[in-house]
Scaffold this motif. Structure first.
Motif, PDB file in Angstrom:
ATOM      1  N   VAL A 290       0.835  -1.205   0.000  1.00 51.18           N
ATOM      2  CA  VAL A 290       0.000   0.000   0.000  1.00 51.18           C
ATOM      3  C   VAL A 290       0.869   1.254   0.000  1.00 51.18           C
ATOM      4  CG1 VAL A 290      -1.665   1.358   1.329  1.00 51.18           C
ATOM      5  CG2 VAL A 290      -1.974  -1.104   1.108  1.00 51.18           C
ATOM      6  N   GLY A 291       1.810   1.321   0.936  1.00 49.27           N
ATOM      7  CA  GLY A 291       2.660   2.508   1.039  1.00 49.27           C
ATOM      8  C   GLY A 291       3.573   2.678  -0.150  1.00 49.27           C
ATOM      9  N   ALA A 292       4.101   1.565  -0.674  1.00 43.86           N
ATOM     10  CA  ALA A 292       5.000   1.642  -1.827  1.00 43.86           C
ATOM     11  C   ALA A 292       4.274   2.179  -3.057  1.00 43.86           C
ATOM     12  CB  ALA A 292       5.608   0.277  -2.104  1.00 43.86           C
ATOM     13  N   LEU A 293       3.036   1.743  -3.268  1.00 44.32           N
ATOM     14  CA  LEU A 293       2.258   2.243  -4.397  1.00 44.32           C
ATOM     15  C   LEU A 293       2.009   3.747  -4.274  1.00 44.32           C
ATOM     16  CD1 LEU A 293      -0.371  -0.618  -4.845  1.00 44.32           C
ATOM     17  CD2 LEU A 293       1.418   0.042  -6.477  1.00 44.32           C
ATOM     18  N   GLN A 294       1.753   4.201  -3.067  1.00 45.90           N
ATOM     19  CA  GLN A 294       1.536   5.637  -2.853  1.00 45.90           C
ATOM     20  C   GLN A 294       2.812   6.417  -3.154  1.00 45.90           C
ATOM     21  OE1 GLN A 294       0.210   5.676   1.235  1.00 45.90           O
ATOM     22  NE2 GLN A 294      -1.950   5.476   0.672  1.00 45.90           N
ATOM     23  N   ALA A 295       3.953   5.871  -2.740  1.00 41.89           N
ATOM     24  CA  ALA A 295       5.222   6.551  -2.976  1.00 41.89           C
ATOM     25  C   ALA A 295       5.519   6.660  -4.470  1.00 41.89           C
ATOM     26  CB  ALA A 295       6.348   5.812  -2.267  1.00 41.89           C
ATOM     27  N   ILE A 296       5.287   5.587  -5.205  1.00 40.03           N
ATOM     28  CA  ILE A 296       5.519   5.597  -6.657  1.00 40.03           C
ATOM     29  C   ILE A 296       4.677   6.691  -7.315  1.00 40.03           C
ATOM     30  CG2 ILE A 296       5.173   4.291  -8.794  1.00 40.03           C
ATOM     31  CD1 ILE A 296       5.835   1.744  -7.147  1.00 40.03           C
ATOM     32  N   SER A 297       3.419   6.778  -6.911  1.00 43.62           N
ATOM     33  CA  SER A 297       2.514   7.769  -7.485  1.00 43.62           C
ATOM     34  C   SER A 297       2.933   9.189  -7.114  1.00 43.62           C
ATOM     35  CB  SER A 297       1.088   7.503  -7.020  1.00 43.62           C
ATOM     36  OG  SER A 297       0.199   8.502  -7.473  1.00 43.62           O
ATOM     37  N   GLN A 298       3.198   9.415  -5.839  1.00 41.45           N
ATOM     38  CA  GLN A 298       3.511  10.766  -5.368  1.00 41.45           C
ATOM     39  C   GLN A 298       4.824  11.294  -5.934  1.00 41.45           C
ATOM     40  OE1 GLN A 298       3.188  11.032  -1.085  1.00 41.45           O
ATOM     41  NE2 GLN A 298       1.106  10.197  -1.071  1.00 41.45           N
ATOM     42  N   LEU A 299       5.763  10.404  -6.235  1.00 48.51           N
ATOM     43  CA  LEU A 299       7.049  10.832  -6.791  1.00 48.51           C
ATOM     44  C   LEU A 299       7.018  10.937  -8.315  1.00 48.51           C
ATOM     45  CD1 LEU A 299       9.530   8.724  -4.613  1.00 48.51           C
ATOM     46  CD2 LEU A 299       9.178  11.208  -4.521  1.00 48.51           C
ATOM     47  N   GLY A 300       5.857  10.690  -8.920  1.00 51.91           N
ATOM     48  CA  GLY A 300       5.757  10.753 -10.364  1.00 51.91           C
ATOM     49  C   GLY A 300       6.527   9.642 -11.063  1.00 51.91           C
ATOM     50  N   LYS A 301       6.633   8.479 -10.391  1.00 52.88           N
ATOM     51  CA  LYS A 301       7.393   7.352 -10.947  1.00 52.88           C
ATOM     52  C   LYS A 301       6.499   6.355 -11.693  1.00 52.88           C
ATOM     53  CE  LYS A 301      11.628   8.051  -9.131  1.00 52.88           C
ATOM     54  NZ  LYS A 301      12.905   7.980  -9.884  1.00 52.88           N
ATOM     55  N   THR A 302       5.224   6.682 -11.830  1.00 51.00           N
ATOM     56  CA  THR A 302       4.328   5.794 -12.575  1.00 51.00           C
ATOM     57  C   THR A 302       4.841   5.630 -14.004  1.00 51.00           C
ATOM     58  OG1 THR A 302       2.441   6.499 -11.247  1.00 51.00           O
ATOM     59  CG2 THR A 302       1.953   5.442 -13.345  1.00 51.00           C
ATOM     60  N   GLY A 303       4.942   4.381 -14.445  1.00 50.12           N
ATOM     61  CA  GLY A 303       5.487   4.117 -15.766  1.00 50.12           C
ATOM     62  C   GLY A 303       6.985   3.884 -15.754  1.00 50.12           C
ATOM     63  N   LYS A 304       7.629   4.250 -14.654  1.00 53.58           N
ATOM     64  CA  LYS A 304       9.079   4.064 -14.520  1.00 53.58           C
ATOM     65  C   LYS A 304       9.428   2.981 -13.499  1.00 53.58           C
ATOM     66  CE  LYS A 304       9.890   8.966 -15.526  1.00 53.58           C
ATOM     67  NZ  LYS A 304      10.418  10.253 -14.997  1.00 53.58           N
ATOM     68  N   VAL A 305       8.557   2.800 -12.516  1.00 52.92           N
ATOM     69  CA  VAL A 305       8.774   1.803 -11.463  1.00 52.92           C
ATOM     70  C   VAL A 305       7.545   0.913 -11.381  1.00 52.92           C
ATOM     71  CG1 VAL A 305       9.185   1.400  -8.999  1.00 52.92           C
ATOM     72  CG2 VAL A 305      10.257   3.361 -10.131  1.00 52.92           C
ATOM     73  N   THR A 306       7.754  -0.391 -11.411  1.00 47.91           N
ATOM     74  CA  THR A 306       6.646  -1.330 -11.238  1.00 47.91           C
ATOM     75  C   THR A 306       6.808  -2.073  -9.925  1.00 47.91           C
ATOM     76  OG1 THR A 306       7.835  -2.981 -12.551  1.00 47.91           O
ATOM     77  CG2 THR A 306       6.183  -1.651 -13.683  1.00 47.91           C
ATOM     78  N   LEU A 307       5.693  -2.584  -9.417  1.00 49.01           N
ATOM     79  CA  LEU A 307       5.698  -3.225  -8.098  1.00 49.01           C
ATOM     80  C   LEU A 307       5.173  -4.650  -8.177  1.00 49.01           C
ATOM     81  CD1 LEU A 307       4.840  -1.696  -4.699  1.00 49.01           C
ATOM     82  CD2 LEU A 307       3.735  -3.833  -5.345  1.00 49.01           C
ATOM     83  N   TYR A 308       5.870  -5.546  -7.506  1.00 53.41           N
ATOM     84  CA  TYR A 308       5.469  -6.933  -7.298  1.00 53.41           C
ATOM     85  C   TYR A 308       5.505  -7.151  -5.790  1.00 53.41           C
ATOM     86  CZ  TYR A 308       6.390  -7.491 -12.274  1.00 53.41           C
ATOM     87  OH  TYR A 308       6.359  -7.356 -13.644  1.00 53.41           O
ATOM     88  N   GLY A 309       4.494  -7.811  -5.247  1.00 56.12           N
ATOM     89  CA  GLY A 309       4.514  -7.939  -3.801  1.00 56.12           C
ATOM     90  C   GLY A 309       3.486  -8.900  -3.271  1.00 56.12           C
ATOM     91  N   PHE A 310       3.262  -8.789  -1.964  1.00 57.00           N
ATOM     92  CA  PHE A 310       2.189  -9.531  -1.322  1.00 57.00           C
ATOM     93  C   PHE A 310       0.966  -8.619  -1.319  1.00 57.00           C
ATOM     94  CE2 PHE A 310       5.237 -12.615  -0.712  1.00 57.00           C
ATOM     95  CZ  PHE A 310       4.713 -13.728  -0.083  1.00 57.00           C
ATOM     96  N   CYS A 311      -0.197  -9.211  -1.516  1.00 55.52           N
ATOM     97  CA  CYS A 311      -1.384  -8.461  -1.907  1.00 55.52           C
ATOM     98  C   CYS A 311      -1.864  -7.458  -0.861  1.00 55.52           C
ATOM     99  CB  CYS A 311      -2.526  -9.418  -2.234  1.00 55.52           C
ATOM    100  SG  CYS A 311      -2.207 -10.488  -3.650  1.00 55.52           S
ATOM    101  N   ALA A 312      -2.196  -6.267  -1.347  1.00 54.20           N
ATOM    102  CA  ALA A 312      -2.833  -5.242  -0.537  1.00 54.20           C
ATOM    103  C   ALA A 312      -4.341  -5.432  -0.595  1.00 54.20           C
ATOM    104  CB  ALA A 312      -2.468  -3.860  -1.059  1.00 54.20           C
ATOM    105  N   ALA A 313      -5.002  -5.245   0.531  1.00 52.43           N
ATOM    106  CA  ALA A 313      -6.446  -5.453   0.597  1.00 52.43           C
ATOM    107  C   ALA A 313      -7.192  -4.494  -0.329  1.00 52.43           C
ATOM    108  CB  ALA A 313      -6.925  -5.264   2.037  1.00 52.43           C
ATOM    109  N   ASP A 314      -8.150  -5.035  -1.074  1.00 51.66           N
ATOM    110  CA  ASP A 314      -9.063  -4.239  -1.900  1.00 51.66           C
ATOM    111  C   ASP A 314      -8.333  -3.351  -2.916  1.00 51.66           C
ATOM    112  OD1 ASP A 314     -11.251  -5.231  -0.367  1.00 51.66           O
ATOM    113  OD2 ASP A 314     -10.834  -3.727   1.166  1.00 51.66           O
ATOM    114  N   THR A 315      -7.220  -3.824  -3.425  1.00 50.94           N
ATOM    115  CA  THR A 315      -6.424  -3.027  -4.362  1.00 50.94           C
ATOM    116  C   THR A 315      -6.265  -3.794  -5.668  1.00 50.94           C
ATOM    117  OG1 THR A 315      -5.207  -2.022  -2.526  1.00 50.94           O
ATOM    118  CG2 THR A 315      -4.240  -1.828  -4.721  1.00 50.94           C
ATOM    119  N   ALA A 316      -6.700  -3.189  -6.753  1.00 53.66           N
ATOM    120  CA  ALA A 316      -6.664  -3.852  -8.059  1.00 53.66           C
ATOM    121  C   ALA A 316      -5.261  -3.839  -8.653  1.00 53.66           C
ATOM    122  CB  ALA A 316      -7.635  -3.170  -9.015  1.00 53.66           C
TER     123      ALA A 316
END
Length: 331
Positions: A250-276
């Motif tokens: 959850v927090g990592a996805l927020q960081a990627i978005s807030q830093l404008g890294k969408t499209g530059k950084v992808t995430l693989y992990g253990f599932c966040a609740a209710d997150t597509a």
């Protein structure tokens, strides 16, 4: 429609060695009689008390586990008493001592931390109360120091979950793709370290793949946001993040978005609740804590009834590459 995979292979030898050690003298299946243990007298009551010790109910993982203990405990004839430690080792030990004073029949222990959890096991051993460990593996070294043992461990096949994420990354990027991965982890826990080890192992065939820093999310989305932000700012070459817990994701996805890294950084992990899953959040491994609680309750019932139970139960994870994990399918 979600793309799911079940039935991963058995745990790596490393995981099995840890679990076998953690189970101490319960390394093979057995019953209370086999172990020479007299059960608490409360086990003979019409509705014996099962104590359940959980770290918190902030994480959706533990919300699902708590409810399952209540539901399955009632179904199997137990009076379930749940103690929430609010992520404090000392609070959890105090709650365990309270279970001892109450003379509960058995305890299901999801330790706050792998090392300090051994003190809780030792206190229960001294009172001849059988301990069933779930989710967080109790440190084998600390159990040995405390001369303590558990009856059974129930949890996910952690190493294979990490391997599955690494394998999916290589499938998505290509076997020779340039990968610089940072890990949003929880270095204080054995299960999360197993996930990280599995992820790194899966990447080894690709000589262009490197894993760099590991930051401690403390299984808290707010902490994860901060430490992931710091990691990405200090390591601009990172193009992949592996988050080994749901709150870390959850927090990592927020960081990627807030830093404008969408499209530059992808995430693989253990599932966040209710997150597509999406173009940034590529894949996740889901545990099923409600199912783990059910297994524990059923095996406690068998054990106190004189039947044999296995020393460890490792459950496969669900792997998602699209869609949204369902309720209770969390990291």
């Amino acid at each position: 429609m979600s793309n799911r995979t079940r039935g991963l292979t058995a745990a790596a030898a490393f995981s099995l060695a840890l679990l076998t050690a953690a189970c101490s003298n319960q390394a093979t299946s057995g019953s209370a009689a086999d172990a020479g243990n007299a059960l608490p007298s409360s086990c003979t009551k019409g509705r014996p008390v099962l104590g359940v010790a959980l770290p918190n109910t902030v994480n959706p993982y533990y919300v699902a586990m708590r409810q399952s203990f209540l539901d399955n405990g009632a179904k199997n004839g137990f009076d379930v008493k749940i103690a929430i430690a609010n992520d404090s080792d000392s609070t959890q030990l105090s709650q365990i001592n309270s279970f001892v004073q109450q003379g509960v029949c058995a305890v299901a222990l999801n330790a706050v931390n792998s090392g300090p959890g051994a003190a809780s096991v030792a206190a229960l051993n001294q009172a001849k109360i059988p301990v069933f460990s779930v989710n967080v593996i109790i440190s084998p070294d600390d159990l040995k120091t405390q001369n303590a043992s558990i009856v059974q461990y129930v949890g996910a096949d952690q190493t294979e979950g990490g391997k599955a994420m690494g394998a999916q990354l290589l499938k998505d990027r290509g076997a020779k793709a340039k990968i610089s991965a940072g890990i949003v982890g929880d270095p204080d826990q054995i299960p999360t370290n197993q996930r990280d080890a599995g992820f790194k192992t899966a990447l080894k065939p690709n000589t262009n793949a490197k894993t760099g820093p590991t930051v401690n999310s403390k299984v808290d989305p707010n902490v994860s946001l901060q430490v992931t932000t710091d990691m990405l700012q200090g390591n601009p070459g990172i193009n992949v993040i592996f988050a080994d817990t749901g709150p870390g994701t959850v927090g990592a996805l927020q960081a990627i978005s807030q830093l404008g890294k969408t499209g530059k950084v992808t995430l693989y992990g253990f599932c966040a609740a209710d997150t597509a899953l999406n173009a940034t959040y590529k894949a996740c491994a889901a545990q099923e804590p409600a199912d783990y609680a059910r297994i524990v309750v059923e095996n406690v019932k068998k054990y106190v009834g004189g039947a044999k139970v296995p020393a460890q139960v490792l459950q496969p994870l669900k792997i998602f590459t699209s869609g949204t994990p369902g309720p209770g399918e969390v990291g």
